[in-house]
Write a protein that holds these residues in place. Structure first.
Motif, PDB file in Angstrom:
ATOM      1  N   VAL A   1      48.376  61.306  41.263  1.00 35.39           N
ATOM      2  CA  VAL A   1      48.180  59.902  40.867  1.00 35.39           C
ATOM      3  C   VAL A   1      48.079  59.863  39.338  1.00 35.39           C
ATOM      4  N   PRO A   2      48.243  58.685  38.757  1.00 39.07           N
ATOM      5  CA  PRO A   2      48.168  58.600  37.292  1.00 39.07           C
ATOM      6  C   PRO A   2      46.782  58.986  36.785  1.00 39.07           C
ATOM      7  N   MET A   3      46.729  59.746  35.727  1.00 41.77           N
ATOM      8  CA  MET A   3      45.468  60.093  35.085  1.00 41.77           C
ATOM      9  C   MET A   3      45.517  59.561  33.650  1.00 41.77           C
ATOM     10  N   SER A   4      44.372  59.577  32.998  1.00 40.60           N
ATOM     11  CA  SER A   4      44.293  58.941  31.675  1.00 40.60           C
ATOM     12  C   SER A   4      45.259  59.569  30.673  1.00 40.60           C
ATOM     13  N   GLY A   5      45.525  60.866  30.836  1.00 38.07           N
ATOM     14  CA  GLY A   5      46.375  61.553  29.876  1.00 38.07           C
ATOM     15  C   GLY A   5      47.832  61.137  29.915  1.00 38.07           C
TER      16      GLY A   5
ATOM     17  N   CYS B   1      41.124  51.863  39.534  1.00 43.49           N
ATOM     18  CA  CYS B   1      41.031  50.413  39.311  1.00 43.49           C
ATOM     19  C   CYS B   1      41.489  49.973  37.928  1.00 43.49           C
ATOM     20  N   THR B   2      41.023  50.656  36.894  1.00 43.96           N
ATOM     21  CA  THR B   2      41.133  50.043  35.563  1.00 43.96           C
ATOM     22  C   THR B   2      42.430  50.324  34.834  1.00 43.96           C
TER      23      THR B   2
ATOM     24  N   ARG C   1      46.294  45.415  34.126  1.00 40.63           N
ATOM     25  CA  ARG C   1      46.458  46.819  33.691  1.00 40.63           C
ATOM     26  C   ARG C   1      46.267  47.781  34.866  1.00 40.63           C
ATOM     27  N   GLY C   2      45.233  47.555  35.647  1.00 40.04           N
ATOM     28  CA  GLY C   2      44.990  48.417  36.802  1.00 40.04           C
ATOM     29  C   GLY C   2      46.174  48.386  37.758  1.00 40.04           C
TER      30      GLY C   2
ATOM     31  N   VAL D   1      49.132  50.361  36.414  1.00 42.20           N
ATOM     32  CA  VAL D   1      48.986  51.810  36.564  1.00 42.20           C
ATOM     33  C   VAL D   1      49.240  52.236  38.009  1.00 42.20           C
ATOM     34  N   GLN D   2      48.855  51.402  38.976  1.00 45.12           N
ATOM     35  CA  GLN D   2      49.217  51.759  40.357  1.00 45.12           C
ATOM     36  C   GLN D   2      50.734  51.721  40.551  1.00 45.12           C
TER      37      GLN D   2
ATOM     38  N   MET E   1      48.886  58.004  30.902  1.00 43.66           N
ATOM     39  CA  MET E   1      49.095  56.564  30.878  1.00 43.66           C
ATOM     40  C   MET E   1      49.207  56.020  29.460  1.00 43.66           C
ATOM     41  N   PRO E   2      50.104  55.078  29.263  1.00 47.10           N
ATOM     42  CA  PRO E   2      50.263  54.483  27.935  1.00 47.10           C
ATOM     43  C   PRO E   2      49.280  53.328  27.752  1.00 47.10           C
ATOM     44  N   ASP E   3      49.150  52.847  26.545  1.00 47.11           N
ATOM     45  CA  ASP E   3      48.451  51.581  26.346  1.00 47.11           C
ATOM     46  C   ASP E   3      49.345  50.453  26.869  1.00 47.11           C
ATOM     47  N   ILE E   4      48.704  49.463  27.427  1.00 48.77           N
ATOM     48  CA  ILE E   4      49.433  48.370  28.091  1.00 48.77           C
ATOM     49  C   ILE E   4      49.036  47.060  27.426  1.00 48.77           C
TER      50      ILE E   4
ATOM     51  N   TYR F   1      42.586  52.912  32.995  1.00 47.22           N
ATOM     52  CA  TYR F   1      42.025  53.808  31.967  1.00 47.22           C
ATOM     53  C   TYR F   1      41.872  53.198  30.577  1.00 47.22           C
ATOM     54  N   GLN F   2      42.732  52.230  30.220  1.00 42.28           N
ATOM     55  CA  GLN F   2      42.737  51.780  28.829  1.00 42.28           C
ATOM     56  C   GLN F   2      41.372  51.239  28.399  1.00 42.28           C
TER      57      GLN F   2
END
Lengths: 797, 161
Positions: free
Chosen positions: A725-729, B139-140, A692-693, A696-697, A731-734, B142-143
């Protein structure tokens, strides 16, 4: 999970009772980090420690005419102002080349620039003071007289005769070129029903580790020893390089690596400012600390990618892919990075393009050129996102051209799961991959057919969603073929020492390092399982060249596959030694005994015979009670490196589901799926989170991240507010699933998983955007896919 | 340069007296003067969230305020929140879910998440993602963090009913 091979040996150590292998258990070191009690290098303070800041060039290319530090040297707290010329007396320059990359050239690089600076951000002087604020105050008073030179910034014109040569002694700006040809490419193209071509453009991006690079160097003149505290992925490599250039023996240098605030390949290199810090400590005979600030990170942490790749694919009407061809151009800044070199990525692109597919017709050219920009080098998933985006972009374009579903063209061309072992058109050896099993699992997870139906229905309502699929291969478990054969002293083997202490607990010293992937956990899981000891009784020591076996460290997805196997083999020896002693104590036979739940037990009925703490007590405190001739060895060391295959190739497939707003050009990621095959899974949760990490990169590269330079070589978005860079808002669930094809090269069977997410994410997103835009006849082969790029392709701006 | 000035404040409940330069930011004050290294510095310009602390109960970026501005206030850092047990359940959820890898963003992430949970009893995933969207994690992905915060919210809601 789908398993492609049955367990090789039904009595393998992986199947022992109470095995931790394959189980999700929390990492043993997490509480420390959760309470803010980690020890990062930026936290470290030593007695008499000085702080260094570097005065850096504002120009991309300039002569240093004069440096005047008279005022700065007299300012409060200032210990010294050191120029490149002065530092040269302590540390020798280096040239970042490897002999197996034939023709690769670079120029000598100095810890601090001497006569000339070659990128904006190259250090021209070091200001050392008792605290950082004093050093920064003094830095403002150092006057440097520059004569600006023409900067080479555009890689497309770097080789033109009219472009200045950055290093005249090298003759031209070509650092490296590789040409590869396999099969009969011209014939294959001529037999195709369609040939599709595209220019792929990849933005330059960087790692943005949350903790910037940091080092404390402590030269102890009384011991003639240098201790380097550094957040690095390869402590033994740092030890070797520091010793080499400071004129020391390896044994005079100790590298300690405690907690590391993010690495991703950024911290696998050795930077000029780090070399300067080691040298300053030796010069000034005191500990010196360097912590990059965020602007320095953007200007000097290695950048990555920055490729322009022309790609071509041939296809027949029945979907058969006939040939791939690429012409890749990449710019690496003014120097090939040391010691891993900056040509590895382009080389890897040549190795990986077309990798998942059957066709053996493949022609490639890769050229690597110098520029007056920050150095570019290996970052997570080296070369993979480029190769995957080009390959998968071309496959989708071919499918569109002949009117075939993107899944169907892959089904017809992916290498069959029963075709292994085999080789790719670039000569890469595949032991066992699982493209078809992975694709089948992916389609099931994402409900592919239902999603296509949904997509069609939404299109009618002017909602433009796209599905993108990307199959990929991934290089893991590198052998000496990566660096050792080229003359770099970067170890490809890793070692683990395991010992039992006087209370029956276990201490493992491993040469792999921890940056949050879970190296400590996987080592403890493996050792605990093999020994029959509970994980709470296993402690792992890593990141210290004085106290761990020699080894490569953690990079290129090698921790579990190489370090894990070394741990397994060392634990087997220790287990056998323990059982031998137990047999002597219990007057039994080693074959009749086993270790389970911290007890030596009877193999036959599982009845506990002796607790390990009691065994350890006897061994360490009452050896006189043991039979004559018995010398228990409660410590064992083993090393491991793959020999049969230069790399353990793994594979996977990703899918992206997203929506493009055709009015604003914004992309909303809705869902992402990954199926990956990393062989034996030691800790499912850690593997999934690595993936997952990594995804997201890759998503960052696809949509946001780009180091933007102007024509004078100025990096104009060198801060976190402007470099997105990607932030939590966003990003989708993976969703992650696995197919398991253990490598037979090791008993453990583990391959790497660290590159997988990053390898395929951008390709999946780009294919999904193009899928969404198909009704508009727009095709984009450039990342990041910013609103501007999308609106331009749509003809809206 | 402006002369040093005295400040007095509460840090994790303990009174602190110091004489600081006016330009010293709170993050550096906590780290360098008080040796509270759990507050991490990532960007020094208020973007990454790694230096998040609580000042008088509100979360702030400690790199964006000066130590002298904290005069008379109550500052709480990750060390304080850990020792008091206030976020023990949140920390446990992070551990169970592996909601951290390198751990550098984690103190700021935990303090920000706790702020959300104090104000919203049952945030959905979108609200959690929104509230955490000022905190970088490289790193993670976020999920796992969102999962851990969601699980904590649920567990707290169950306990309070």
């Amino acid at each position: 999970m789908t398993v492609t091979r049955a367990a090789v040996d039904p009595l393998s150590v992986l199947d022992r009772p109470n095995s931790y292998i394959g189980k999700t258990v929390p990492r043993p070191n997490l509480d420390r980090l959760l309470q803010g009690r980690g020890q990062y290098v930026s936290d470290l303070e030593l007695p008499r420690m000085a702080h260094v800041v570097f005065l850096r060039s504002p120009y991309a290319h300039a002569k240093i005419v004069a440096i005047n530090a008279d005022i700065a040297k007299r300012m409060p707290g200032v210990i010294s102002v050191v120029t490149g010329r002065e530092l040269e007396a302590v540390i020798t320059p280096w040239v970042g080349v490897l002999s197996h990359l034939k023709g690769l050239k670079s120029a000598p690089q100095y810890a601090i620039a001497i006569d000339r600076v070659c990128w904006q951000g190259e250090a021209v002087a070091a200001i050392v003071a008792t605290n950082r604020a004093a050093a920064e105050d003094a830095m403002e008073k150092v006057a440097v007289d520059y004569e600006e030179l023409e900067a080479v910034t555009d890689m497309r014109t770097a080789l033109d005769p009219s472009t200045p040569v950055i290093h005249p002694s090298l003759g031209d700006n070509l650092a490296f070129e590789r040409i590869h040809s396999a099969g009969d490419v011209d014939h294959a193209f001529s037999e195709s029903d369609a040939v599709v071509e595209a220019d792929f453009v990849f933005g330059r991006h960087t790692g943005v580790t949350l903790e910037p690079r940091a080092v404390v160097a402590d030269w102890n003149a009384a011991e003639a020893r240098l201790t380097i505290y550094q957040g690095t992925q390869a402590p033994h490599m740092v030890q070797n390089i520091a010793a080499l250039h400071l004129g020391l023996k390896d044994a005079q240098v100790r590298v300690v690596c405690n907690d590391v605030g993010g690495s991703f390949g950024i911290k696998v290199h050795i930077y000029a400012d780090e070399m300067a810090t080691y040298a300053l400590s030796k010069l000034l005979r005191r500990p010196v600390k360097f912590v990059a600030d965020r602007i320095e990170s953007f200007n000097t942490d290695i950048h990555a990618r920055d490729h322009r790749c022309k790609g071509r694919v041939g296809v027949r009407q029945d979907g058969t892919i006939t040939a791939f061809e690429i012409d890749d151009l990449t710019g690496i800044g003014p120097y090939s990075m040391y010691p891993r070199t900056s040509a590895i990525e382009a080389n890897q692109v040549v190795n990986l393009v077309g990798g998942p597919y059957i066709t053996q017709n493949y022609r490639a050219r890769a050229r690597v050129v110098f520029q007056n920009k920050n150095v570019m080098c290996q970052y997570r998933a080296v070369g993979h996102p480029i190769a995957c985006s080009v390959t998968e972009g071309l496959v989708d374009l071919a499918a569109a051209k002949i009117g075939m579903d993107p899944v169907e063209i892959r089904r017809r061309n992916l290498i069959a799961d029963n075709a292994y072992p085999c080789a790719s058109p670039s000569g890469m050896k595949f032991e066992q991959l699982s493209h078809h099993a992975s694709l089948a699992k992916l389609l099931q997870m994402m409900r592919y057919d239902a999603l296509r139906t949904e997509q069609a229905a939404l299109r009618k309502r002017n909602i433009h969603r796209g599905i993108g699929i990307a199959s990929f291969i991934e290089v893991t478990n590198p052998s000496a073929a990566f660096y050792g054969v080229g003359g770099a002293k970067i170890s490809s083997q890793d070692g683990v020492a395991v010992r039992m202490d006087a209370q029956g607990s276990v201490i493992c010293q491993t040469s792999i390092t921890e940056q949050g992937q879970g190296s400590e956990s996987l080592t403890a899981q493996i050792v605990g399982s093999v020994l029959g000891v509970s994980m709470e009784r296993v402690r792992v020591i890593l990141g210290d060249t004085d106290n761990t076996p020699y080894g490569g460290g953690t990079w290129a997805s090698r921790g579990a596959g190489i370090g894990g196997e070394a741990a397994l083999q060392a634990a087997k020896i220790l287990r056998s030694n323990i059982v031998d002693v137990a047999a002597a104590i219990l007057q039994s036979n080693p074959a009749a005994l086993d270790i389970v739940d911290n007890h030596v037990v009877n193999t036959s009925d599982g009845v506990p015979r002796i607790e390990l703490n009691e065994l350890a007590r006897i061994v360490y405190f009452r050896p006189d009670t043991l039979p004559p001739g018995i010398q228990p060895e409660l410590m064992a060391t083993r090393h491991f490196v793959p020999r049969q295959y230069p790399f353990a190739f793994t594979n996977g497939v990703q899918a992206s589901w997203l929506e493009v707003d055709t009015d604003t050009g914004f992309v909303k990621l809705l869902k992402h799926w990954v199926v990956e095959d990393c062989g034996t899974i030691i800790n499912p949760q850690l593997v999934d989170e690595q993936i997952r990490g990594g995804v997201v990169q890759g998503l960052g590269a696809a949509l946001f991240e780009k180091c933007i330079y102007d024509e004078r070589g100025q990096l104009i978005n060198a801060n976190m507010a402007d470099y997105l860079v990607p932030m939590s808002g966003e990003m989708p669930d993976i969703e992650v699933a696995h197919v398991v094809s253990p490598t037979l090269e090791s008993e453990l069977g583990a391959k790497g998983a660290g590159e997988a997410g990053t390898a395929g994410a951008a390709a999946a997103v780009a294919n999904a955007v193009n899928d969404a835009l198909r009704p508009f006849g727009a095709t984009i082969t450039e990342i990041p896919l910013t609103p501007q790029v999308i609106l331009t392709a749509l003809g809206r701006i | 340069m402006t002369a040093p000035v005295p400040v007095s404040l509460l840090v994790n409940g303990d009174p602190v007296e110091a004489i600081v330069l006016p330009r010293l930011n709170l993050a550096d004050f906590l780290r360098d003067n008080l040796k509270l290294t759990g507050t991490h510095v990532g960007c020094e310009h208020g973007v990454c969230g790694a230096c998040t602390v609580r000042v008088n109960g509100e979360i702030v970026r400690s790199c964006l305020i000066l130590a002298v501005q904290a005069q008379g206030s109550s500052v709480e850092t990750i060390e304080g929140l850990s020792d008091s047990g206030e976020i023990a359940d949140l920390q446990a959820a992070f551990r169970e879910r592996n909601a951290l890898q390198c751990g550098y963003c984690t103190p700021g992430m935990l303090i920000t998440a706790q702020d959300l949970l104090k104000h919203t009893s049952a945030p959905d995933r979108g609200a959690i993602r929104d509230h955490l969207s000022g905190n970088y994690c490289r790193c993670t992905g976020y999920q796992a963090i969102v999962d851990a915060v969601e699980a904590t919210a649920r567990a707290r809601a169950e306990r309070s009913t």
